[in-house]
Design a protein around this motif. Structure first.
Motif, PDB file in Angstrom:
ATOM      1  N   THR A  63      11.711  17.738  -2.115  1.00 23.23           N
ATOM      2  CA  THR A  63      12.137  16.686  -0.858  1.00 23.23           C
ATOM      3  C   THR A  63      11.501  16.523   0.342  1.00 23.23           C
ATOM      4  O   THR A  63      11.135  15.526   0.650  1.00 23.23           O
ATOM      5  CB  THR A  63      13.754  16.747  -0.834  1.00 23.23           C
ATOM      6  N   HIS A  64      11.397  17.752   1.008  1.00 26.61           N
ATOM      7  CA  HIS A  64      10.626  17.694   2.319  1.00 26.61           C
ATOM      8  C   HIS A  64       9.143  17.218   2.226  1.00 26.61           C
ATOM      9  O   HIS A  64       8.618  16.438   3.061  1.00 26.61           O
ATOM     10  CB  HIS A  64      10.855  19.070   2.960  1.00 26.61           C
ATOM     11  N   THR A  65       8.446  17.957   1.315  1.00 22.61           N
ATOM     12  CA  THR A  65       7.331  17.433   1.203  1.00 22.61           C
ATOM     13  C   THR A  65       6.845  15.775   0.901  1.00 22.61           C
ATOM     14  O   THR A  65       6.173  15.216   1.531  1.00 22.61           O
ATOM     15  CB  THR A  65       6.623  18.105  -0.025  1.00 22.61           C
ATOM     16  N   GLU A  66       7.697  15.425   0.049  1.00 20.66           N
ATOM     17  CA  GLU A  66       7.460  14.047  -0.521  1.00 20.66           C
ATOM     18  C   GLU A  66       7.865  13.130   0.811  1.00 20.66           C
ATOM     19  O   GLU A  66       7.336  12.101   1.075  1.00 20.66           O
ATOM     20  CB  GLU A  66       8.610  13.730  -1.498  1.00 20.66           C
ATOM     21  N   LEU A  67       9.148  13.464   1.600  1.00 20.53           N
ATOM     22  CA  LEU A  67       9.488  12.543   2.745  1.00 20.53           C
ATOM     23  C   LEU A  67       8.533  12.591   3.726  1.00 20.53           C
ATOM     24  O   LEU A  67       8.108  11.542   4.167  1.00 20.53           O
ATOM     25  CB  LEU A  67      10.877  13.190   3.193  1.00 20.53           C
TER      26      LEU A  67
END
Lengths: 374, 185
Positions: free
Chosen positions: A243-247
């Protein structure tokens, strides 16, 4: 109604640009050399049903415009170096929450309170790196009073389109200088887009390298706005790596992957140019005078001016300068955008800094001297 | 053709206003290009103060004044502070009651300056009856001596810039300024 002509200061032109772009909310704390922007906004906004708030400080100023933006308003604040430093925490919050805000920075001599009444371009890297974390911003650099108007309008449009903080990086000289501006009868404006209301509405369901329409508070959407890493629902999801990487990747890519759309570059005399003077903001006016003088002397010198400095237009610059042997970067600091020019173009051309601090603009003669020196 | 103009005086005399009116006249009413800049610091509130105007029939790139071709001085202190880089054969327009001419003989000769005088402050006080319009008297003298902006444009720009109710007073000041300017060398 026809186009209208005014003879005004750069600061006034920024305020007129904000109003023309549909701004209805200003929060800020007056500071030299940007104060006239707050003055104009404080007079004009109440007349159109908008709001002007003088805040207790610049931290609160950005907090207020972020809140007003989520309430559906187009928002701006104006400041100078000391104020920009205080704003950094909330600038990061605007990045993470994808809040459209416009920040006008009338740069002055620095660090700290420095030279309130003199010019500088020494906040350029702070605009890119001032808040913590990986992020990208958009920064425009006007060099004339007309550009103060035009670029402020453009800043509002980019903020809406890319849902991010957009900076108008002007300086004391352009802020206080007076010139004629033409305000066109029709100004192109990017309106706030409301999302479609569906049963399983996801406020952060944005496409790769893109954004999604932004709902406003009070319009019936269930939304959660947070500076924590969040999922497509907007709910905190702070330990999921994916989630963090994508965001964060999307927040950066929505700007860098659209550089060609965002950027604006002016150039002259590049066809046979061996030396190119590459500038942005107010020194570009000295640069253009110097380049024209060099041409009169038969020297093969070209001119490039970046209207948008961040995101840095790597591909376009590499193409425009591919035949150049030497690139001179005049800046009112000790070398900031020069570092980026050298990183990007330094492999095929010799990149030289022409630095000036203390408050005065480079004279055309100083730039011409650098051009002829080998 | 580009003309670089510097106007200097005490803070509070209205030299800034004078520069704005000239630049506005040139750019809005004479259809030329103009840029106006100013000293922006504590000196704008007393002490020597200055404004600079560039007028041109083509786009102005470098916006500042390096070597003025026209220098207007409304105080001796400001003249001395800002005159060093004046061009040879430039026009120097002074208020002779506020500038000690004996002390500037050398620079006038060295630079072969064309000197004009305008008793702007005295005229504002005695003929017009308001000392505050001395800057507009000086503006009239500037137009009379240099012709950088047209009389018509100057008048429109004044009317556009002065407070309501003071139009007649300022027009009179401008007309008087045109009349009283004299070339003395």
């Amino acid at each position: 109604m026809a186009d209208k002509e005014y003879f005004v200061q750069g600061n006034e032109a920024c305020a007129l640009g904000a109003l023309a772009a549909g701004c209805t909310f200003f929060a800020g704390y007056p500071i030299t050399p940007s104060t006239e922007i707050a003055e104009v906004m404080s007079r004009k906004l109440p007349q159109i049903g908008g709001h002007f708030i003088q805040m207790e400080d610049e931290i609160a100023a950005v907090g207020a415009i972020i809140g007003a933006s989520w309430a559906g308003q187009k928002v701006v604040t104006a400041t100078s170096g000391p104020g920009i430093s205080l704003m950094q925490e909330n600038i990061g919050y605007a990045v993470m929450t994808e809040t459209p805000i416009v920040i006008i920075n009338m740069q002055r001599g620095s660090p700290s309170t420095g030279q309130p009444t003199r010019s500088a371009q020494a906040d350029m890297m702070q605009t890119k790196w001032g808040s913590h974390g990986d992020y990208e911003t958009i920064a425009l650099a006007p060099s004339s009073v007309q550009e103060c108007f035009d670029y402020t309008v453009k800043a509002f449009n980019l903020a809406e389109k890319y849902r991010c903080p957009v900076f108008v990086m002007a300086d004391e000289i352009v802020g206080h200088m007076r010139e004629k501006i033409v305000i066109p009868e029709k100004v192109d404006i990017v309106p706030r887009q409301m999302p479609e209301k569906t049963d399983n509405y996801l406020p952060y369901d944005a496409p790769e390298n893109g954004t999604t329409p932004m709902p406003s508070f009070g319009q019936g959407y269930n939304i959660h706005v947070t500076g924590l890493t969040h999922d497509k629902r907007g709910y905190p999801s702070t330990d999921d790596e994916e989630t963090h990487t994508e965001l964060v990747t999307r927040l950066c890519n929505k700007i860098t992957e659209n550089t060609k759309e965002i950027t604006s570059i002016e150039h002259q005399f590049l066809d046979d140019a061996e030396t190119i003077v590459l500038s942005y903001g107010i020194p570009s006016r000295s640069a253009l005078t110097a380049v024209k003088q060099a041409r009169q002397q038969g020297l093969k010198v070209g001119y490039i001016k970046l209207g948008v400095v961040w995101p840095f237009p790597i591909d376009t610059l590499q193409e425009l300068t591919k035949n150049a042997k030497r690139i001179i970067v005049p800046e009112l600091n000790l070398g900031q955008v020069y570092l980026e020019v050298d990183r990007v173009l330094g492999k095929h051309a010799k990149v030289e800094l022409l630095s000036k601090i203390g408050g005065a603009l480079h004279t055309p003669g100083e730039i011409l001297d650098k051009i002829v020196e080998e | 053709m580009r003309t670089d103009i510097r106007i200097a005086g005490f803070g509070g005399q209205g030299v800034l206003m004078c520069g704005i009116v000239i630049a506005k006249a040139a750019s809005l009413y004479d259809n030329n290009y103009a840029v106006q800049t100013q000293s922006y610091g504590p000196e704008a509130r007393g002490g020597a103060s200055r404004t600079e105007v560039v007028v041109s029939d083509e786009q102005i790139d470098y916006p500042k004044v390096e070597n003025p071709e026209i220098f207007v001085a409304m105080s001796h202190e400001a003249l001395l502070k800002y005159i060093d880089d004046i061009q040879e054969e430039a026009i120097l327009l002074i208020d002779p009651n506020l500038v000690y001419q004996d002390e500037i003989k050398e620079i006038i000769e060295d630079k072969k300056l064309q000197v004009y005088t305008s008793k702007a402050t005295e005229t504002a006080e005695e003929t017009i009856g308001k000392k505050i319009v001395a800057n507009i008297v000086m503006l009239g003298s500037f137009v009379g001596a240099t012709g950088v902006i047209s009389v018509e444009a100057a008048k429109k720009s004044i009317l556009d810039s002065v407070p309501q109710g003071t139009e007649d007073l300022n027009m009179k000041a401008f007309e008087e300024g045109m009349k009283i300017v004299e070339k003395i060398n």
